[in-house]
Design a protein around this motif. Structure first.
Motif, PDB file in Angstrom:
ATOM      1  N   ASN A  31       0.832  -1.208   0.000  1.00 24.62           N
ATOM      2  CA  ASN A  31       0.000   0.000   0.000  1.00 24.62           C
ATOM      3  C   ASN A  31       0.866   1.258   0.000  1.00 24.62           C
ATOM      4  OD1 ASN A  31      -2.216  -1.680   0.100  1.00 24.62           O
ATOM      5  ND2 ASN A  31      -2.556  -1.420   2.300  1.00 24.62           N
ATOM      6  N   SER A  32       1.962   1.198   0.743  1.00 19.37           N
ATOM      7  CA  SER A  32       2.856   2.347   0.848  1.00 19.37           C
ATOM      8  C   SER A  32       3.580   2.608  -0.467  1.00 19.37           C
ATOM      9  CB  SER A  32       3.875   2.117   1.963  1.00 19.37           C
ATOM     10  OG  SER A  32       4.832   3.148   2.010  1.00 19.37           O
ATOM     11  N   TYR A  74      11.669  -9.966   6.539  1.00 19.50           N
ATOM     12  CA  TYR A  74      10.355 -10.534   6.860  1.00 19.50           C
ATOM     13  C   TYR A  74       9.696  -9.825   8.042  1.00 19.50           C
ATOM     14  CZ  TYR A  74      12.068 -12.588  11.162  1.00 19.50           C
ATOM     15  OH  TYR A  74      12.564 -12.739  12.430  1.00 19.50           O
ATOM     16  N   ASP A  75      10.510  -9.231   8.944  1.00 20.94           N
ATOM     17  CA  ASP A  75       9.958  -8.604  10.144  1.00 20.94           C
ATOM     18  C   ASP A  75       9.981  -7.076  10.095  1.00 20.94           C
ATOM     19  OD1 ASP A  75      12.685  -8.389  10.289  1.00 20.94           O
ATOM     20  OD2 ASP A  75      12.887  -9.149  12.331  1.00 20.94           O
ATOM     21  N   GLY A  76      10.356  -6.505   8.932  1.00 26.03           N
ATOM     22  CA  GLY A  76      10.252  -5.063   8.781  1.00 26.03           C
ATOM     23  C   GLY A  76      11.524  -4.284   8.980  1.00 26.03           C
ATOM     24  N   LYS A  77      12.658  -4.954   9.001  1.00 24.60           N
ATOM     25  CA  LYS A  77      13.951  -4.276   9.074  1.00 24.60           C
ATOM     26  C   LYS A  77      14.343  -3.855   7.660  1.00 24.60           C
ATOM     27  CE  LYS A  77      18.440  -5.235  11.265  1.00 24.60           C
ATOM     28  NZ  LYS A  77      19.270  -6.343  11.791  1.00 24.60           N
ATOM     29  N   CYS A 136      21.598  -1.617   9.300  1.00 25.68           N
ATOM     30  CA  CYS A 136      20.171  -1.301   9.233  1.00 25.68           C
ATOM     31  C   CYS A 136      19.981   0.207   9.071  1.00 25.68           C
ATOM     32  CB  CYS A 136      19.492  -1.790  10.507  1.00 25.68           C
ATOM     33  SG  CYS A 136      17.722  -1.454  10.599  1.00 25.68           S
ATOM     34  N   ILE A 137      19.018   0.590   8.236  1.00 29.63           N
ATOM     35  CA  ILE A 137      18.760   2.017   8.028  1.00 29.63           C
ATOM     36  C   ILE A 137      17.355   2.432   8.472  1.00 29.63           C
ATOM     37  CG2 ILE A 137      20.455   2.283   6.186  1.00 29.63           C
ATOM     38  CD1 ILE A 137      18.140   2.068   4.168  1.00 29.63           C
ATOM     39  N   GLY A 138      16.591   1.491   9.054  1.00 30.43           N
ATOM     40  CA  GLY A 138      15.273   1.852   9.542  1.00 30.43           C
ATOM     41  C   GLY A 138      14.365   0.647   9.721  1.00 30.43           C
ATOM     42  N   TYR A 139      13.144   0.927  10.182  1.00 26.96           N
ATOM     43  CA  TYR A 139      12.177  -0.136  10.462  1.00 26.96           C
ATOM     44  C   TYR A 139      10.796   0.277   9.951  1.00 26.96           C
ATOM     45  CZ  TYR A 139      15.867  -1.007  13.919  1.00 26.96           C
ATOM     46  OH  TYR A 139      17.084  -1.197  14.533  1.00 26.96           O
ATOM     47  N   VAL A 140      10.092  -0.670   9.362  1.00 25.00           N
ATOM     48  CA  VAL A 140       8.704  -0.401   8.962  1.00 25.00           C
ATOM     49  C   VAL A 140       7.726  -1.206   9.813  1.00 25.00           C
ATOM     50  CG1 VAL A 140       9.272   0.253   6.597  1.00 25.00           C
ATOM     51  CG2 VAL A 140       8.805  -2.152   7.123  1.00 25.00           C
ATOM     52  N   ASP A 141       8.248  -1.966  10.774  1.00 21.14           N
ATOM     53  CA  ASP A 141       7.383  -2.726  11.669  1.00 21.14           C
ATOM     54  C   ASP A 141       8.126  -2.971  12.978  1.00 21.14           C
ATOM     55  OD1 ASP A 141       4.672  -4.493  11.396  1.00 21.14           O
ATOM     56  OD2 ASP A 141       6.105  -5.490  12.726  1.00 21.14           O
ATOM     57  N   GLU A 142       7.403  -2.891  14.075  1.00 21.32           N
ATOM     58  CA  GLU A 142       8.033  -3.044  15.386  1.00 21.32           C
ATOM     59  C   GLU A 142       8.463  -4.494  15.667  1.00 21.32           C
ATOM     60  OE1 GLU A 142       3.881  -3.446  17.991  1.00 21.32           O
ATOM     61  OE2 GLU A 142       5.096  -1.606  18.113  1.00 21.32           O
ATOM     62  N   LYS A 181      12.174   3.166  15.894  1.00 21.51           N
ATOM     63  CA  LYS A 181      10.873   3.757  15.630  1.00 21.51           C
ATOM     64  C   LYS A 181      10.395   3.262  14.278  1.00 21.51           C
ATOM     65  CE  LYS A 181      12.965   7.955  13.692  1.00 21.51           C
ATOM     66  NZ  LYS A 181      13.023   9.430  13.733  1.00 21.51           N
ATOM     67  N   VAL A 182       9.110   3.094  14.149  1.00 17.16           N
ATOM     68  CA  VAL A 182       8.520   2.637  12.897  1.00 17.16           C
ATOM     69  C   VAL A 182       8.305   3.839  11.979  1.00 17.16           C
ATOM     70  CG1 VAL A 182       6.511   1.541  11.835  1.00 17.16           C
ATOM     71  CG2 VAL A 182       7.422   0.646  13.981  1.00 17.16           C
ATOM     72  N   GLU A 183       8.803   3.722  10.744  1.00 13.46           N
ATOM     73  CA  GLU A 183       8.694   4.809   9.778  1.00 13.46           C
ATOM     74  C   GLU A 183       8.096   4.296   8.474  1.00 13.46           C
ATOM     75  OE1 GLU A 183      12.197   7.819  10.008  1.00 13.46           O
ATOM     76  OE2 GLU A 183      13.098   5.825  10.202  1.00 13.46           O
ATOM     77  N   ASN A 184       7.697   5.235   7.615  1.00 11.24           N
ATOM     78  CA  ASN A 184       7.278   4.895   6.265  1.00 11.24           C
ATOM     79  C   ASN A 184       8.501   4.648   5.394  1.00 11.24           C
ATOM     80  OD1 ASN A 184       4.485   5.235   6.730  1.00 11.24           O
ATOM     81  ND2 ASN A 184       4.712   7.461   6.535  1.00 11.24           N
ATOM     82  N   ILE A 185       8.338   3.833   4.366  1.00  9.83           N
ATOM     83  CA  ILE A 185       9.456   3.528   3.467  1.00  9.83           C
ATOM     84  C   ILE A 185      10.049   4.790   2.861  1.00  9.83           C
ATOM     85  CG2 ILE A 185       9.913   2.611   1.144  1.00  9.83           C
ATOM     86  CD1 ILE A 185       8.578   0.054   1.972  1.00  9.83           C
ATOM     87  N   ILE A 186       9.223   5.738   2.472  1.00  8.88           N
ATOM     88  CA  ILE A 186       9.733   6.940   1.808  1.00  8.88           C
ATOM     89  C   ILE A 186      10.575   7.777   2.763  1.00  8.88           C
ATOM     90  CG2 ILE A 186       7.710   8.366   2.301  1.00  8.88           C
ATOM     91  CD1 ILE A 186       9.907   8.323  -0.928  1.00  8.88           C
ATOM     92  N   ASP A 187      10.225   7.778   4.056  1.00  3.98           N
ATOM     93  CA  ASP A 187      11.016   8.533   5.031  1.00  3.98           C
ATOM     94  C   ASP A 187      12.377   7.881   5.250  1.00  3.98           C
ATOM     95  OD1 ASP A 187       9.000  10.424   5.424  1.00  3.98           O
ATOM     96  OD2 ASP A 187       8.010   9.176   6.928  1.00  3.98           O
ATOM     97  N   ILE A 188      12.418   6.563   5.208  1.00  4.74           N
ATOM     98  CA  ILE A 188      13.695   5.852   5.330  1.00  4.74           C
ATOM     99  C   ILE A 188      14.532   6.086   4.080  1.00  4.74           C
ATOM    100  CG2 ILE A 188      14.759   3.561   5.530  1.00  4.74           C
ATOM    101  CD1 ILE A 188      12.245   2.709   7.112  1.00  4.74           C
TER     102      ILE A 188
END
Length: 453
Positions: free
Chosen positions: A138-139, A345-348, A361-367, A408-415
């Motif tokens: 969706n994102s 698989y877990d949002g890293k 790692c440069i960010g997370y999309v899921d906790e 922190k959980v971020e949107n893909i575009i912000d990462i």
């Protein structure tokens, strides 16, 4: 720089083209996709929701143009970005959206290949939740990301909802959906489901032109894996696609160049020439196993040249499929930093397909990714206890953590536009790749300037 990139691509991927077969035809995926865009499920779904017959082909042509732009941007956008800035942390230049997102639908794999990272870096045996997958789609659909690949470290056919995932992506404007697979689970039902799902490209990983080499290079983790079974699966996929009269997915098969496979390029080509669209061999990148990729003859040639020309002992080398030798003492910026992102698989989120497990790692999309330590510790215990399916992983160690962004959980575009990735882009544009530990040890051949000896 663009010409050099294309040249290096030919060196890395052109091995299939040197096979001594008068029947060999280069498969141009870009031309094929454009010529058959009317069969693309993203286009067909768009017409359905718009209730349009597209009689004047304006919509079809717009899909073709979008695809052509995506492929051109893949080649040209990284060079343009590097040319426009030497500090992406302070640059006002707007970075184009990613061209591809690799979504790790399954990190588990049923093989224990000696040339794979997972034999040396502990990798979870997990699959992605449907909730996270749809969140990602969706994102990126809102960002008009043109392509996705539904795997990274694992075997996508082990996800029970893979075909549903493909269909969902096509319904959400994803122009090109791809998978890499080892084809162990590619039975008739799976083949039919994949073909009907709207998948655009399937890439088979198959190492060896003989049973002896294949069985050595691709042993099963949980059950015995054999040359005969996988070859039969790939051949049957071809027959099923022909029976269904489907234009997609296009098929590609690739073999990694090692000392064992280097002598089997012709047999490899002959095995698959008639049943896949594209036969390719790719350069081996060292992943921890010290798998031999050089013959004694070529090793002596390289060592002699290094000594005679006073080059460092650790000078990088590459030998193509026709035994032409290249050396390099220079690195260049990596195009992937402006082409794609990787999501575990877990949002890293990782910056590059060669950074196994997003060690930088440069960010997370899921906790869910915050709990990775427990998953890794459990796997380490299973390896130590030599549980079934872990016998081949005895050399696997915990992954390094070269970078840990704020949890922190971020949107893909912000990462994608964030500080963590822009720091790496800045290092690359200033030719300071060695400041990034993952990049310093990377053997991805496209990040080197090569000269022939």
């Amino acid at each position: 720089m663009q010409d050099l990139n294309i040249q290096n691509q030919d060196i890395q991927l052109g091995s299939a083209h040197i096979v001594k077969s008068k029947d060999f035809q280069f498969f141009d995926r870009i031309v094929y996709m454009k010529e058959n865009m009317q069969f693309n499920h993203a286009y067909k779904h768009y017409l359905k929701i718009k209730n349009s017959e597209d009689k004047d082909k304006k919509i079809l042509n717009s899909f073709k143009e979008r695809y052509a732009k995506y492929r051109l941007d893949w080649l040209e956008s990284p060079n343009k970005q590097y040319a426009n800035s030497n500090n992406f942390l302070s640059s006002s230049n707007e970075i184009p959206n990613p061209l591809c997102v690799d979504i790790e639908t399954a990190s588990i794999c049923d093989l224990g290949c000696p040339h794979c990272f997972r034999e040396y870096i502990i990798t979870p045996d997990k699959v992605m939740t449907e909730k996270l997958y749809k969140k990602i789609i969706n994102s990126i659909s809102k960002l008009n990301v043109p392509s996705i690949k539904l795997n990274w470290r694992g075997e996508p056919l082990l996800h029970p909802k893979l075909c549903e995932f493909i269909k969902y992506a096509k319904e959400n404007k994803i122009l090109e959906v791809m998978i890499n697979t080892n084809a162990t689970k590619l039975n008739k039902t799976m083949s039919e489901n994949l073909i009907n799902s709207g998948l655009d490209q399937i890439i088979f990983s198959f190492d060896g032109g003989s049973k002896k080499t294949y069985d050595k290079m691709r042993p099963g983790r949980f059950d015995k894996n054999t040359f005969e079974n996988v070859y039969s699966n790939i051949k049957n996929f071809y027959e099923t696609k022909k029976k269904l009269k489907s234009k997609f997915p296009t098929t590609k098969i690739q073999m990694v160049l090692t000392e064992d496979t280097r002598e089997e390029i012709d047999p490899f080509y002959n095995l698959f020439n008639k049943i896949v669209d594209d036969v390719t061999v790719v350069q081996y990148c060292e992943r921890g196993g010290n798998v031999s990729e050089l013959s004694d003859v070529n090793k002596k040639k390289i060592d002699k040249y290094i000594v005679n020309n006073n080059l460092p002992n650790d000078t990088s080398y590459m030998v193509d499929a026709s035994n032409k030798i290249y050396l390099s003492n220079k690195r260049k910026p990596c195009a992937q930093l402006f082409q794609r992102l990787m999501v575990t698989y877990d949002g890293k989120v990782g910056m590059c397909c060669h950074d196994w497990g997003a060690q930088h790692c440069i960010g997370y999309v899921d906790e869910r990714a915050f709990n990775e330590n427990k998953v890794i510790n459990d796997l380490e215990n299973s390896i130590k206890k030599n549980k079934k399916g872990f016998e081949l992983l005895e050399n696997a160690k915990k992954p390094n953590k070269f970078n840990e962004p704020s949890k922190k959980v971020e949107n893909i575009i912000d990462i994608w536009n964030g500080e963590e990735l822009n720091k790496i882009r800045t290092y690359h544009t200033n030719k300071e790749l060695n400041k990034v530990p993952v990049c310093k040890g990377c053997e991805f051949k496209d990040t080197y300037d090569w000269f022939k000896i």
